[in-house]
Motif scaffolding. Sequence first.
Motif, PDB file in Angstrom:
ATOM      1  N   GLY A   1     -51.458  93.918  40.214  1.00 58.18           N
ATOM      2  CA  GLY A   1     -50.769  94.198  41.467  1.00 58.18           C
ATOM      3  C   GLY A   1     -51.159  93.206  42.533  1.00 58.18           C
ATOM      4  N   GLN A   2     -51.693  93.725  43.640  1.00 60.31           N
ATOM      5  CA  GLN A   2     -52.062  92.843  44.732  1.00 60.31           C
ATOM      6  C   GLN A   2     -53.234  93.440  45.493  1.00 60.31           C
ATOM      7  OE1 GLN A   2     -48.406  92.791  46.985  1.00 60.31           O
ATOM      8  NE2 GLN A   2     -48.949  94.605  48.153  1.00 60.31           N
ATOM      9  N   VAL A   3     -53.901  92.596  46.256  1.00 61.05           N
ATOM     10  CA  VAL A   3     -55.016  93.060  47.067  1.00 61.05           C
ATOM     11  C   VAL A   3     -54.541  94.179  47.987  1.00 61.05           C
ATOM     12  CG1 VAL A   3     -56.635  92.421  48.894  1.00 61.05           C
ATOM     13  CG2 VAL A   3     -56.212  90.847  46.985  1.00 61.05           C
ATOM     14  N   GLY A   4     -55.280  95.284  47.973  1.00 55.09           N
ATOM     15  CA  GLY A   4     -54.944  96.408  48.834  1.00 55.09           C
ATOM     16  C   GLY A   4     -54.103  97.469  48.174  1.00 55.09           C
ATOM     17  N   ASP A   5     -53.799  97.329  46.858  1.00 50.96           N
ATOM     18  CA  ASP A   5     -52.959  98.347  46.211  1.00 50.96           C
ATOM     19  C   ASP A   5     -53.755  99.596  45.837  1.00 50.96           C
ATOM     20  OD1 ASP A   5     -54.366  97.494  43.963  1.00 50.96           O
ATOM     21  OD2 ASP A   5     -52.641  96.538  43.008  1.00 50.96           O
ATOM     22  N   GLY A   6     -55.066  99.557  46.088  1.00 57.67           N
ATOM     23  CA  GLY A   6     -55.909 100.735  45.879  1.00 57.67           C
ATOM     24  C   GLY A   6     -56.414 101.256  47.202  1.00 57.67           C
ATOM     25  N   GLY A   7     -57.702 101.260  47.391  1.00 54.32           N
ATOM     26  CA  GLY A   7     -58.273 101.728  48.644  1.00 54.32           C
ATOM     27  C   GLY A   7     -59.777 101.709  48.591  1.00 54.32           C
ATOM     28  N   SER A   8     -60.387 102.407  49.527  1.00 51.97           N
ATOM     29  CA  SER A   8     -61.830 102.505  49.576  1.00 51.97           C
ATOM     30  C   SER A   8     -62.330 103.381  48.426  1.00 51.97           C
ATOM     31  CB  SER A   8     -62.270 103.093  50.917  1.00 51.97           C
ATOM     32  OG  SER A   8     -63.670 103.225  50.976  1.00 51.97           O
ATOM     33  N   ALA A   9     -63.495 103.041  47.871  1.00 52.30           N
ATOM     34  CA  ALA A   9     -64.071 103.820  46.774  1.00 52.30           C
ATOM     35  C   ALA A   9     -65.579 103.850  46.917  1.00 52.30           C
ATOM     36  CB  ALA A   9     -63.677 103.214  45.428  1.00 52.30           C
ATOM     37  N   ASN A  10     -66.167 104.973  46.561  1.00 52.40           N
ATOM     38  CA  ASN A  10     -67.613 105.118  46.565  1.00 52.40           C
ATOM     39  C   ASN A  10     -68.137 104.970  45.139  1.00 52.40           C
ATOM     40  OD1 ASN A  10     -67.703 105.605  49.342  1.00 52.40           O
ATOM     41  ND2 ASN A  10     -67.350 107.799  49.048  1.00 52.40           N
ATOM     42  N   VAL A  11     -69.134 104.130  44.962  1.00 53.76           N
ATOM     43  CA  VAL A  11     -69.733 103.876  43.661  1.00 53.76           C
ATOM     44  C   VAL A  11     -71.133 104.481  43.661  1.00 53.76           C
ATOM     45  CG1 VAL A  11     -70.439 102.118  42.009  1.00 53.76           C
ATOM     46  CG2 VAL A  11     -68.423 101.734  43.450  1.00 53.76           C
ATOM     47  N   MET A  12     -71.371 105.445  42.783  1.00 49.28           N
ATOM     48  CA  MET A  12     -72.689 106.067  42.674  1.00 49.28           C
ATOM     49  C   MET A  12     -73.460 105.402  41.539  1.00 49.28           C
ATOM     50  SD  MET A  12     -74.964 108.009  43.804  1.00 49.28           S
ATOM     51  CE  MET A  12     -74.094 109.032  45.001  1.00 49.28           C
ATOM     52  N   ASN A  13     -74.457 104.614  41.898  1.00 53.66           N
ATOM     53  CA  ASN A  13     -75.268 103.891  40.923  1.00 53.66           C
ATOM     54  C   ASN A  13     -76.503 104.698  40.557  1.00 53.66           C
ATOM     55  OD1 ASN A  13     -73.901 101.167  40.819  1.00 53.66           O
ATOM     56  ND2 ASN A  13     -74.234 101.340  43.017  1.00 53.66           N
ATOM     57  N   LYS A  14     -76.914 104.570  39.292  1.00 54.81           N
ATOM     58  CA  LYS A  14     -78.081 105.313  38.827  1.00 54.81           C
ATOM     59  C   LYS A  14     -78.820 104.518  37.760  1.00 54.81           C
ATOM     60  CE  LYS A  14     -79.472 109.915  37.208  1.00 54.81           C
ATOM     61  NZ  LYS A  14     -80.439 109.494  36.187  1.00 54.81           N
ATOM     62  N   ILE A  15     -80.112 104.276  38.005  1.00 53.23           N
ATOM     63  CA  ILE A  15     -81.000 103.691  37.014  1.00 53.23           C
ATOM     64  C   ILE A  15     -82.256 104.546  37.002  1.00 53.23           C
ATOM     65  CG2 ILE A  15     -82.368 101.688  36.329  1.00 53.23           C
ATOM     66  CD1 ILE A  15     -80.314  99.904  37.620  1.00 53.23           C
ATOM     67  N   GLY A  16     -82.520 105.204  35.878  1.00 49.84           N
ATOM     68  CA  GLY A  16     -83.625 106.147  35.821  1.00 49.84           C
ATOM     69  C   GLY A  16     -83.370 107.299  36.776  1.00 49.84           C
ATOM     70  N   ALA A  17     -84.365 107.611  37.591  1.00 49.90           N
ATOM     71  CA  ALA A  17     -84.223 108.697  38.561  1.00 49.90           C
ATOM     72  C   ALA A  17     -83.704 108.209  39.904  1.00 49.90           C
ATOM     73  CB  ALA A  17     -85.578 109.388  38.755  1.00 49.90           C
ATOM     74  N   ASN A  18     -83.475 106.910  40.027  1.00 46.67           N
ATOM     75  CA  ASN A  18     -83.060 106.339  41.308  1.00 46.67           C
ATOM     76  C   ASN A  18     -81.549 106.227  41.391  1.00 46.67           C
ATOM     77  OD1 ASN A  18     -85.794 105.723  42.255  1.00 46.67           O
ATOM     78  ND2 ASN A  18     -85.798 104.214  40.594  1.00 46.67           N
ATOM     79  N   THR A  19     -81.023 106.549  42.560  1.00 47.57           N
ATOM     80  CA  THR A  19     -79.586 106.463  42.790  1.00 47.57           C
ATOM     81  C   THR A  19     -79.319 105.709  44.088  1.00 47.57           C
ATOM     82  OG1 THR A  19     -79.536 108.569  43.974  1.00 47.57           O
ATOM     83  CG2 THR A  19     -79.138 108.637  41.592  1.00 47.57           C
ATOM     84  N   LEU A  20     -78.128 105.147  44.161  1.00 48.86           N
ATOM     85  CA  LEU A  20     -77.698 104.456  45.375  1.00 48.86           C
ATOM     86  C   LEU A  20     -76.180 104.469  45.415  1.00 48.86           C
ATOM     87  CD1 LEU A  20     -78.426 102.671  47.870  1.00 48.86           C
ATOM     88  CD2 LEU A  20     -78.071 100.695  46.371  1.00 48.86           C
ATOM     89  N   GLU A  21     -75.604 104.944  46.503  1.00 52.41           N
ATOM     90  CA  GLU A  21     -74.150 104.973  46.666  1.00 52.41           C
ATOM     91  C   GLU A  21     -73.710 103.777  47.496  1.00 52.41           C
ATOM     92  OE1 GLU A  21     -72.470 108.328  48.775  1.00 52.41           O
ATOM     93  OE2 GLU A  21     -70.756 108.321  47.401  1.00 52.41           O
ATOM     94  N   VAL A  22     -72.677 103.091  47.015  1.00 46.68           N
ATOM     95  CA  VAL A  22     -72.138 101.918  47.692  1.00 46.68           C
ATOM     96  C   VAL A  22     -70.643 102.114  47.876  1.00 46.68           C
ATOM     97  CG1 VAL A  22     -71.756  99.429  47.539  1.00 46.68           C
ATOM     98  CG2 VAL A  22     -73.892 100.411  46.692  1.00 46.68           C
ATOM     99  N   THR A  23     -70.154 101.796  49.058  1.00 45.46           N
ATOM    100  CA  THR A  23     -68.715 101.858  49.331  1.00 45.46           C
ATOM    101  C   THR A  23     -68.117 100.474  49.124  1.00 45.46           C
ATOM    102  OG1 THR A  23     -69.008 103.630  50.933  1.00 45.46           O
ATOM    103  CG2 THR A  23     -66.946 102.403  51.037  1.00 45.46           C
ATOM    104  N   THR A  24     -67.001 100.426  48.398  1.00 43.79           N
ATOM    105  CA  THR A  24     -66.362  99.153  48.103  1.00 43.79           C
ATOM    106  C   THR A  24     -64.859  99.272  48.294  1.00 43.79           C
ATOM    107  OG1 THR A  24     -66.217  97.376  46.463  1.00 43.79           O
ATOM    108  CG2 THR A  24     -66.040  99.616  45.618  1.00 43.79           C
ATOM    109  N   ARG A  25     -64.149  98.176  48.042  1.00 40.56           N
ATOM    110  CA  ARG A  25     -62.684  98.132  48.068  1.00 40.56           C
ATOM    111  C   ARG A  25     -62.210  97.955  46.631  1.00 40.56           C
ATOM    112  NH1 ARG A  25     -61.030 100.201  52.454  1.00 40.56           N
ATOM    113  NH2 ARG A  25     -59.007  99.265  51.972  1.00 40.56           N
ATOM    114  N   LYS A  26     -61.456  98.904  46.138  1.00 42.38           N
ATOM    115  CA  LYS A  26     -61.085  98.941  44.727  1.00 42.38           C
ATOM    116  C   LYS A  26     -59.575  98.903  44.565  1.00 42.38           C
ATOM    117  CE  LYS A  26     -61.378 102.200  40.824  1.00 42.38           C
ATOM    118  NZ  LYS A  26     -59.972 102.633  40.932  1.00 42.38           N
TER     119      LYS A  26
END
Length: 742
Positions: A633-658
């Motif tokens: 498609g094209q840039v912007g055909d999706g929207g904002s998305a939250n990515v929940m990362n996890k390695i072991g017991a550690n987590t980190l949420e990152v907001t991106t453009r998907k």
Amino acid sequence: MSAHDRHGEQPIELEEIGTNDSGNPSFDSVLNARLSRRGILRGGMGGASALLLGSFGAAGLAACGSDGDSTPTPTPTPTPTPTPVPAPKFNFNAVAKNVNDALTLPDGYSYQVIYAAGDPINNATAAYKNDGTDVGFDFRAGDHHDGMNWFGLNAAGTARDAASTDRGLLAMNHENITAVFLHANGPTTVAGLRPQAEVDKEIAAHGVSVIEIRKTDGKFALNRSSNYNRRYTAQTPLALSGPVKGSAHVKTAYATGGDFARGTLNNCATGDTPWGTFLTCEENWAFYFARATGDDAVRSANEVAALKRYGIAEGAKGNGWHTAGNTDAYTRWNIAKLGTSPEGTDDFRNEANTFGYVVEIDPYNAGAGAKKRTHLGRFAHECAVYAKPVAGKPVVFYMGDDSRNEYIYKYVSKAVWDAADADKGMAAGDKYLDEGTLYVAKFGADGSGQWIPLTMANAAIAGYAGYTFASLADICVNTRLAADAAGATKMDRPEWCSVNPKNGEVYFTLTNNSNRVVAGASGSKLLPDAANPRAYEDVKGAATQTGNVNGHIIRTAEDGADPASLTFKWDIYLFAAQSDADAAVNLSSLTAENDMSSPDGIWFGQNGLLWIQTDDGAYTDVTNCMMLAALPGQVGDGGSANVMNKIGANTLEVTTRKGKNPSADSLRRFLVGPKGCEITGIAQTPDFKTLFVNIQHPGENTKAADLGDPSKYESHWPQGGTARPRSATVVITRTDGGTIGI
């Protein structure tokens, strides 16, 4: 792709570099407004009338149309509704993942091998025996076929013909070697020294091929009688061009004036130009050079900073070429300071500075030589691809630096495009590629981006504490350091890029990055960010891999649709993942028909079909490397998305453009390669009926100790039986003669 560790990461941890916390305004509101306006315009007069009725009511319209005159108002002739153009559709079923030692294509497609490692390019060179005893690689196909481009010839074979489909030149890279099969008993070292005969063969097996192929009786074949056929190797003399030419950075005992260099090395992806030349890109050249322990003590602070930044720390062993003899064909690979001259004209301390560039070759003119275009910067170059040229506007090229935590670049010419230059070959290259501005990308968390100029006018570069920049030549030789100073965004191994011919958007593959972590860590590890938002665990057998294991594809849209713009918007077109991964990893909802890992090669055909090739080690317990077709498609055909990362017991949420998730109708697996291979390199005839693809290093994991037992070879492709495997170019066609893919 990484030539010294193709299925994982490069073995050297690069220095930490700046990240981007840009707070540029969001493009969301602008995009939404634009889409809303387009919706109104697409509705034509009918849509406008509906809006008016909603605003004023039918009575209001009747009152406006009546002033007491009984003459009926003429009914306007309706505007014909344009017949919509049917959306393109794939003409093949998805190929299933597999680990077969074969090239698997969809039903209705077939392939033939036309150029395999060792094949002679003239009639005087003997046929390839493929037993490790062959010599004469100056006139044979090199190893590790990689990026390539098609250059059409007229029917007589005398001139360029961009529309030709039956006769043309293929220019292609030979990135590296599979030494275990190149030599009879694998590579050897005797008393710490490499044999000259082996090193000579290895040097010649790197570089570039230019070959003519012709279709006869419906099949392409190499024309060994062609005067166009030639090889460029790691020993071929080449000119230096642009700001670095003549500078102290590139003066050696071979070229005391700093105007020439020898060889092109570790050539990975490619590009072409609007004027019909070929661009070959030098990637992991740094690993070929040795530098003795203690060399730092006799080098300047600037030299030490630059050598470490490019991965040639003191004590580097290189690949042994420097041990094969005392002539400068071999000693040039040792870059320790051995002489006493102030500029390095009595040794090869500056030899590494002559590699890492985009090299321009005119495939139609063997006598034109080749030039390293230094203004496009020096790093682990992947491809260099141009935006569609517009008369009166600068010519723009996009590039990536393939290493963990490195950058995305673009070059904007000073000269503006003149269509009269379309057939001027290297002279046009002199005009457009030697003077301009090099930029590096900074990605904002809100989907915006900036192109930062790498010039002495940039105060961050002129005042950088990590390296004292004194000139544009300094910047072009030490581009990574200049980008560090500019605060560019560290990316997850920027590999190939390609420009969508339908809208000018640029797609960049980010293959993977084991340095991404969730919790803070020492060294060069770093947290995910908006443009590189994933860090997770991936289990392969008994091993657990961490970081951005499977990679992603990011795309950019220049503001105002102007390639020379200093700002852009971006989103992530695709997150690579296996289909059965958790939703937090398989963010693009890939299925068994289109899941993948480590996207590497990426290329748009002029019909808008996108091809994606993989160079993977994370998913190879399930499938060999592959190539997929996409209708993006094209840039912007999706929207904002939250990515929940996890390695072991550690987590980190990152907001991106998907971007919008692909479906089986917009992303589909087209082929799967043989065991141990990488799928890389792609070109097509302009009628879209012939596709050229390179199969690189099949069977590369075979050990030298197993050479005596062919049953232990990882692969026997393409010859089969007990043969040693070979990198090769294949021609893919449909059995009904139709177009490829769609």
